[in-house]
Each structure stands twice: as structure tokens, then as C-alpha cells.
Design a protein around this motif. Structure first.
Motif, PDB file in Angstrom:
ATOM      1  N   CYS A  16     -94.617  83.460  43.719  1.00 11.16           N
ATOM      2  CA  CYS A  16     -95.694  83.082  42.816  1.00 11.16           C
ATOM      3  C   CYS A  16     -96.725  82.218  43.563  1.00 11.16           C
ATOM      4  O   CYS A  16     -97.935  82.443  43.471  1.00 11.16           O
ATOM      5  N   LEU A  17     -96.229  81.253  44.344  1.00 13.84           N
ATOM      6  CA  LEU A  17     -97.149  80.387  45.089  1.00 13.84           C
ATOM      7  C   LEU A  17     -97.912  81.198  46.141  1.00 13.84           C
ATOM      8  O   LEU A  17     -99.121  81.029  46.315  1.00 13.84           O
ATOM      9  N   HIS A  18     -97.213  82.101  46.845  1.00 16.64           N
ATOM     10  CA  HIS A  18     -97.894  82.897  47.881  1.00 16.64           C
ATOM     11  C   HIS A  18     -99.070  83.674  47.299  1.00 16.64           C
ATOM     12  O   HIS A  18    -100.189  83.601  47.784  1.00 16.64           O
ATOM     13  N   TRP A  19     -98.823  84.425  46.228  1.00 17.90           N
ATOM     14  CA  TRP A  19     -99.878  85.318  45.718  1.00 17.90           C
ATOM     15  C   TRP A  19    -100.948  84.546  44.957  1.00 17.90           C
ATOM     16  O   TRP A  19    -102.135  84.927  44.986  1.00 17.90           O
ATOM     17  N   THR A  20    -100.574  83.464  44.255  1.00 12.06           N
ATOM     18  CA  THR A  20    -101.594  82.677  43.544  1.00 12.06           C
ATOM     19  C   THR A  20    -102.534  82.027  44.556  1.00 12.06           C
ATOM     20  O   THR A  20    -103.768  82.090  44.406  1.00 12.06           O
ATOM     21  N   ILE A  21    -101.959  81.418  45.593  1.00  9.95           N
ATOM     22  CA  ILE A  21    -102.792  80.739  46.593  1.00  9.95           C
ATOM     23  C   ILE A  21    -103.675  81.762  47.319  1.00  9.95           C
ATOM     24  O   ILE A  21    -104.863  81.528  47.534  1.00  9.95           O
ATOM     25  N   ALA A  23    -104.823  84.666  46.234  1.00 10.84           N
ATOM     26  CA  ALA A  23    -105.906  85.149  45.359  1.00 10.84           C
ATOM     27  C   ALA A  23    -106.964  84.060  45.179  1.00 10.84           C
ATOM     28  O   ALA A  23    -108.174  84.337  45.250  1.00 10.84           O
ATOM     29  N   LEU A  24    -106.515  82.821  44.977  1.00 15.74           N
ATOM     30  CA  LEU A  24    -107.488  81.738  44.768  1.00 15.74           C
ATOM     31  C   LEU A  24    -108.349  81.525  46.016  1.00 15.74           C
ATOM     32  O   LEU A  24    -109.560  81.333  45.913  1.00 15.74           O
ATOM     33  N   VAL A  58    -106.013  74.269  44.964  1.00 19.95           N
ATOM     34  CA  VAL A  58    -105.302  74.975  46.041  1.00 19.95           C
ATOM     35  C   VAL A  58    -104.635  73.963  46.972  1.00 19.95           C
ATOM     36  O   VAL A  58    -103.476  74.133  47.365  1.00 19.95           O
ATOM     37  N   LEU A  61    -101.535  72.897  45.376  1.00 21.10           N
ATOM     38  CA  LEU A  61    -100.531  73.977  45.380  1.00 21.10           C
ATOM     39  C   LEU A  61     -99.921  74.164  46.766  1.00 21.10           C
ATOM     40  O   LEU A  61     -98.732  74.453  46.895  1.00 21.10           O
ATOM     41  N   ARG A  65     -96.164  73.979  47.782  1.00 20.73           N
ATOM     42  CA  ARG A  65     -95.554  75.121  48.463  1.00 20.73           C
ATOM     43  C   ARG A  65     -94.792  74.685  49.705  1.00 20.73           C
ATOM     44  O   ARG A  65     -93.673  75.153  49.963  1.00 20.73           O
TER      45      ARG A  65
END
Ligand code: HEM
Ligand code: HEM
Length: 193
Positions: A16-21, A23-24, A58, A61, A65
Motif C-alpha cells: 500500500c505504501l509503495h503504490w500510494t507513494i 502515484a503521489l 509524502v 509517508l 515506510r
């Protein structure tokens, strides 16, 4: 879905952290490049505030992470990975971590040194300035912010290319294990007879 990382898969939190960061960062970078072209009028200040607020989110996050990575560990390289490839991947990942800390920090430094009006995070709380206004420092921070971003983009192209190479050419679990179980299937190996 297991939350913690195991020896052969990334858990839900890391995914979740990989893909959210990811994309942001792409969204914020795009906004950053476009907002410089906007007329400098109060009408568009909100775009800057959104860029900076998301950028600071970010930063937070990324800190979470890295904390989670230290706590939950990481899967081992997929079986059969040559040592040089594992080392190259580790070095690239380390450099990406440094960049995703340094980019928002340099933006925060730029905002601080420019002596701009107070920054309110999503209009809610005032963000402290890191330094007193300083034109030379602001110029350096701007240069760093921009160039570190381009350096990150170059590494991310190589990084994503490597992930796709693993998936489609080597046909191993590297990409699949960074996604929820069952989302993508590794293409079957072709018969090499
Ligand atoms: C993940 C985080 C971030 C990314 C990927 C990012 C990316 C970018 C990019 C690509 C630009 C355009 C650079 C140029 O062409 O001049 C930019 C500009 C800018 N960024 Fe960020 N940024 C991030 C976080 C932040 C933060 C946290 C702040 C401040 C608190 C900030 C403040 C600024 C400012 C003030 C500019 C405009 C410079 C100007 O045009 O005068 N950024 N950013
Ligand atoms: C701004 C975009 C991105 C950033 C900042 C980023 C960052 C990272 C970092 C730091 C790691 C290492 C995790 C660790 O060891 O703790 C990682 C792993 C990974 N990334 Fe990305 N990534 C981005 C985009 C992508 C894209 C677009 C893809 C796929 C097309 C991708 C696929 C992967 C995969 C598969 C792994 C796991 C590698 C393994 O298990 O050995 N990433 N990413």
C-alpha cells in the motif's frame, strides 16, 4: 492478506505504501512542472498549496515506510537472482529512498528560504519555516528540488523497466509479490525445446 512481509512476499502495508507513494510522487511532480507556467496570481495559489501539502504528506509517508521496512523486513531476492543483480537492486532502492526524502525536504527548504507567506498544510495547520529568508539558499534549494526530481525519474524508469523485465521476460514473482495475491499471474515459461 498478510500485513507483514514474509520471506517471499511483500505484505499489505508495504504494498500500500509503495503504490500510494509512487502515484503521489508522479502526480505532485506533474503539478510541480505545470504550476511554474501558471500566472503568478492569488487565483492559483491553491495549486502551490496543494503541491506543497501533498509533498509534505509524502515526506511523512516515506518516514512511516522506512520505519515499517526496518520493523517488518523485506522478502529475499527471488530464487535464482544473480548476486550482482541483487546488489544493483539494493543500491537502486537505497538511492530511491534517499531521493524521496531529499525531494520534499528540498521543497520545504525552498518554501522556507523564499520567505513566502506562511504555508498552511491543506489550509489546516501552519507549517514551520526551516530557515530565515535567504535568496541564495532558495536558489540552491530550487535547483536541488528540480534536479533531484529528474534523477529520481531516471531511476524510476530503470526500476519499473527492471520490474517489467522480471515479469514478462524472466517470468518470475518480482512484480507479482508487490501486488495483492492473485492480481496478476506470472506468464507461463515458454517451452524451450
Ligand atoms: C514528493 C514530493 C515533491 C515532488 C515530487 C516535487 C516535485 C516538483 C517539481 C518537479 C517541480 C518543478 C521544478 C521546476 O521546474 O522548477 C516543483 C516545484 C516546486 N516545489 Fe515541489 N515537489 C515535492 C514536494 C514539495 C514540497 C514539500 C514543497 C514545499 C513545502 C515544494 C515546493 C515547491 C515549490 C515552491 C516549487 C516551485 C518553484 C517555482 O516554480 O518557483 N515541493 N516540485
Ligand atoms: C515514483 C515511483 C516509484 C518509487 C519511488 C518506487 C520505490 C521503490 C522502492 C524504494 C522499492 C524498494 C523496497 C524496499 O526494498 O524496501 C521498490 C520496490 C519495488 N518496486 Fe517500486 N517504486 C516506484 C515505481 C514503481 C513502478 C512503476 C513499478 C512497476 C512497474 C515498481 C515495482 C516495484 C517492485 C516490483 C518492487 C519490489 C522489488 C522486489 O521485491 O525485489 N515500482 N520500489
Amino acid at each position: 492478506m498478510s500485513l507483514k512481509n514474509t520471506v517471499d512476499r511483500w505484505g499489505g502495508v508495504s504494498q500500500c505504501l509503495h503504490w500510494t507513494i509512487a502515484a503521489l510522487i508522479l502526480l505532485i511532480g506533474l503539478v510541480g512542472l505545470v504550476m511554474g507556467e501558471l500566472p503568478r496570481s492569488p487565483k492559483y495559489f491553491w495549486v502551490y498549496t496543494a503541491h506543497k501539502s501533498l509533498g509534505l504528506a509524502v515526506l511523512a509517508l516515506v518516514v512511516v515506510r522506512i520505519g515499517w521496512r526496518v520493523y517488518a523486513g523485506a522478502p529475499r531476492p527471488v530464487p535464482g537472482t544473480p548476486r550482482w543483480q541483487a546488489l544493483l537492486a539494493a543500491a537502486t532502492h537505497g538511492a530511491i529512498y534517499l531521493l524521496i526524502l531529499a525531494i520534499p525536504m528540498s521543497g520545504w527548504m525552498l518554501d522556507s528560504a523564499s520567505g513566502l507567506r506562511p504555508l498552511r498544510w491543506f489550509g489546516l495547520v501552519e507549517v514551520p519555516k526551516l530557515v530565515a529568508p535567504d535568496e541564495a539558499l532558495a536558489a540552491n534549494a530550487h535547483g536541488a528540488h528540480e534536479w533531484l526530481f529528474w534523477l529520481l525519474m531516471a531511476l524510476v524508469v530503470a526500476h519499473a523497466g527492471a520490474a517489467l523485465y522480471h515479469h514478462f521476460i524472466q517470468r518470475d514473482q518480482t512484480l507479482a509479490r508487490m501486488l495483492p495475491r492473485g492480481w496478476i499471474a506470472v506468464p507461463p515459461k515458454q517451452d524451450s525445446r
